[in-house]
Scaffold this active site. Structure first.
Site, PDB file in Angstrom:
ATOM      1  N   GLU A 196       0.755  -1.178  -0.026  1.00 23.01           N
ATOM      2  CA  GLU A 196      -0.120   0.032  -0.085  1.00 23.01           C
ATOM      3  C   GLU A 196       1.053   1.085   0.083  1.00 23.01           C
ATOM      4  O   GLU A 196       1.785   1.292   0.751  1.00 23.01           O
ATOM      5  CB  GLU A 196      -0.955  -0.171   1.163  1.00 23.01           C
ATOM      6  CG  GLU A 196      -1.665   1.408   1.467  1.00 23.01           C
ATOM      7  CD  GLU A 196      -2.455   1.135   2.782  1.00 23.01           C
ATOM      8  OE1 GLU A 196      -3.003   0.273   3.231  1.00 23.01           O
ATOM      9  OE2 GLU A 196      -2.595   2.418   3.095  1.00 23.01           O
ATOM     10  N   GLU A 213      -2.550  11.582   2.902  1.00 23.66           N
ATOM     11  CA  GLU A 213      -3.498  11.236   3.796  1.00 23.66           C
ATOM     12  C   GLU A 213      -3.099  12.027   5.329  1.00 23.66           C
ATOM     13  O   GLU A 213      -1.836  12.155   5.684  1.00 23.66           O
ATOM     14  CB  GLU A 213      -2.935   9.728   4.212  1.00 23.66           C
ATOM     15  CG  GLU A 213      -3.963   9.099   5.431  1.00 23.66           C
ATOM     16  CD  GLU A 213      -3.607   7.787   5.648  1.00 23.66           C
ATOM     17  OE1 GLU A 213      -2.706   7.342   5.992  1.00 23.66           O
ATOM     18  OE2 GLU A 213      -4.531   6.863   6.165  1.00 23.66           O
TER      19      GLU A 213
END
Ligand SMILES: *[C@@H]1O[C@H](CO)[C@@H](O)[C@H](O)[C@H]1NC(C)=O
Ligand SMILES: *[C@@H]1O[C@H](CO)[C@@H](O)[C@H](O)[C@H]1NC(C)=O
Ligand SMILES: *[C@@H]1O[C@H](CO)[C@@H](O)[C@H](O)[C@H]1NC(C)=O
Ligand SMILES: *[C@@H]1O[C@H](CO)[C@@H](O)[C@H](O)[C@H]1NC(C)=O
Ligand SMILES: *[C@@H]1O[C@H](CO)[C@@H](O)[C@H](O)[C@H]1NC(C)=O
Ligand SMILES: *[C@@H]1O[C@H](CO)[C@@H](O)[C@H](O)[C@H]1NC(C)=O
Ligand SMILES: *[C@@H]1O[C@H](CO)[C@@H](O)[C@H](O)[C@H]1NC(C)=O
Ligand SMILES: *[C@@H]1O[C@H](CO)[C@@H](O)[C@H](O)[C@H]1NC(C)=O
Length: 392
Positions: A134, A139
């Protein structure tokens, strides 16, 4: 929209530019939402207080649309009071296509979500996630001022000391199951990279190079976006972009071993394992530390008009570039854009583009673990899975 046809022409006519990645997929304007799958329902991987809507419902509820400026809007329900014990509507979209090692992903936005309880992300994952690695490109949670960029993998991938990057490292072990599965995180240090400041500066652009030589993330505020990173460019050259914000060189993380082809994901979660974690929530939103309901009670069931006015992405475009253009329809029933790396192409000045075939990328075993699996329980489950995989 797929641009494979024009790629053939490009490769014939293109000047021998160093390290050119050619456009393979572009999401922008009135067709932005073509080519994405909408996650429908509750997402137990982040445990947010959201109900992700199908495309039909997201469109009908006006949570996804293209505005008059041609920008894609992706937002949280900003009109209702949610009844106690229910969840607020939001959106999580994933590209139908997967992109192999030898790709560059770019997002140009003029606004990204922020606010207490809000957890937006632009990230990538493999078809059998959490296996396959990932990459979290953008974020952050609540009212945090700085973006964080993170890799999540199986054990064995780390970030070395003294790496060339603008950001500040806050974790060096990328593996799920250690250090509360925080992954190897780099915090952005450039200004105007998030929140109201990002929007005031006209937004900006993130680019992630997913390469055999490593994974590298750049961020530019609007006034410093390089010329080849624009909404009209058909190729980009990361070797001209200077020092990245975050660097994970392959010396301590063999990319083809830890990462399968990746699909792009954009989502907005509320509270959950990250934004709602009481200590993290209290860092920027206050409230009684240790109460796991505070995030939900203060925001999710409150006045959507006032709480979620800023909880939206306004996106100019998302693009994927690749060193190659082969298409393989065999992975997970979806098409996969595979990079057959051209022998003349190199990637960054430090990159080594040789010796990687599309086949080895595609077959690179599903061995990685990741995504915000921050709770102890999940960590234990993941550690057990790693153990089982290792023993198998
Ligand atoms: C999460 O939901 C999926 C189905 O969507 C299920 O297969 C899986 O077991 C669930 N995981 C947990 C930890 O509850
Ligand atoms: C759309 O939402 C309604 C209720 O709001 C629900 O009954 C329906 O199942 C949803 N449809 C889809 C496709 O998610
Ligand atoms: C573990 O997490 C702490 C706190 O976030 C951080 O300071 C430390 O560097 C991390 N360790 C590793 C090996 O990533
Ligand atoms: C590129 O983006 C800018 C800023 O949003 C916009 O003004 C311009 O019209 C766009 N150009 C094209 C060709 O889409
Ligand atoms: C990664 O591992 C594979 C197989 O283990 C090896 O062939 C390759 O050379 C390694 N790549 C790097 C950059 O170390
Ligand atoms: C919800 O917030 C909006 C914006 O602040 C405000 O105009 C509205 O009166 C509020 N609604 C209620 C019921 O408090
Ligand atoms: C809620 O979202 C819609 C759609 O983006 C927007 O037109 C409206 O201005 C938003 N309302 C508030 C109070 O932000
Ligand atoms: C790139 O990697 C290959 C295989 O690992 C090696 O043979 C070659 O010398 C490397 N080239 C450079 C420029 O480092």
């Amino acid at each position: 929209m797929r641009l494979l046809v024009s790629l053939g022409l490009l490769s014939l006519s293109a000047a021998p530019t160093l390290a050119a990645y050619n456009l393979v997929e572009s999401f922008s304007g009135s067709t932005f939402f073509n080519g994405w799958d909408f996650f429908d329902g509750f997402d137990n991987t982040t445990n947010g207080d959201v109900n992700f809507l199908s495309q039909a419902n997201a469109t009908a509820s006006h949570l996804t649309f293209v505005d008059d400026a041609g920008h894609a809007i992706i937002r949280v329900d900003n009109t209702t009071f949610v009844p106690f014990n229910e969840k607020r509507n939001s959106v999580k979209i994933m590209t139908h296509d997967y992109f192999s090692v030898g790709s560059v992903f770019v997002m140009d936005a003029v606004h990204i979500p922020f606010g207490c309880s809000v957890w937006p992300s632009f990230w990538t994952k493999g078809p059998n996630w959490p296996a396959g690695g990932e990459i979290d490109i953008m974020e952050l949670v609540n009212l945090a001022q700085d973006n964080q960029m993170t890799l999540h993998t199986t054990p064995g991938c780390t970030q070395p000391q003294g790496v060339m990057q603008l950001g500040k490292t806050s974790g060096t072990d990328c593996s799920a199951g250690t250090n509360s599965s925080e992954g190897c995180t780099v915090i952005e240090t450039q200004s105007n990279n998030a929140g109201a400041a990002f929007a005031s500066a006209g937004g900006g652009v993130w680019a992630a190079q997913f390469d055999v030589s490593g994974i590298f993330v750049w961020f530019w505020s609007r006034s410093s976006v390089p010329a080849d990173v624009s909404n009209t460019s058909t190729s980009v050259d990361p070797s001209t972009w200077g020092t990245p914000s975050a660097s994970w060189p392959s010396a301590t993380c063999n990319i083809t071993n830890f990462f399968t082809p990746q699909q792009l994901v954009i989502d907005i979660t509320l509270c959950g394992d990250f934004a709602g974690q009481p200590t993290i929530y209290a860092q920027t939103c206050g409230g009684p530390v240790g109460n796991s309901s505070t995030c939900y009670l203060e925001n999710v069931i409150n006045n959507g008009t006032s709480q979620y006015a800023d909880a939206y992405f306004e996106i100019n475009y998302v693009k994927a570039y690749s060193l190659g253009d082969a298409l393989d329809p065999t992975v997970s029933g979806t098409s996969v854009i595979l990079s057959s790396i051209s022998p003349t192409a190199t990637s960054t000045s430090s990159a080594n583009g040789s010796g990687t075939s599309s086949g080895s990328t595609k077959n690179g075993a599903a061995r990685s673990l990741g995504r915000q699996s921050r709770s102890l329980l999940v960590s234990v489950v993941l550690a057990a899975m790693v153990f089982a995989l290792c023993m198998a």
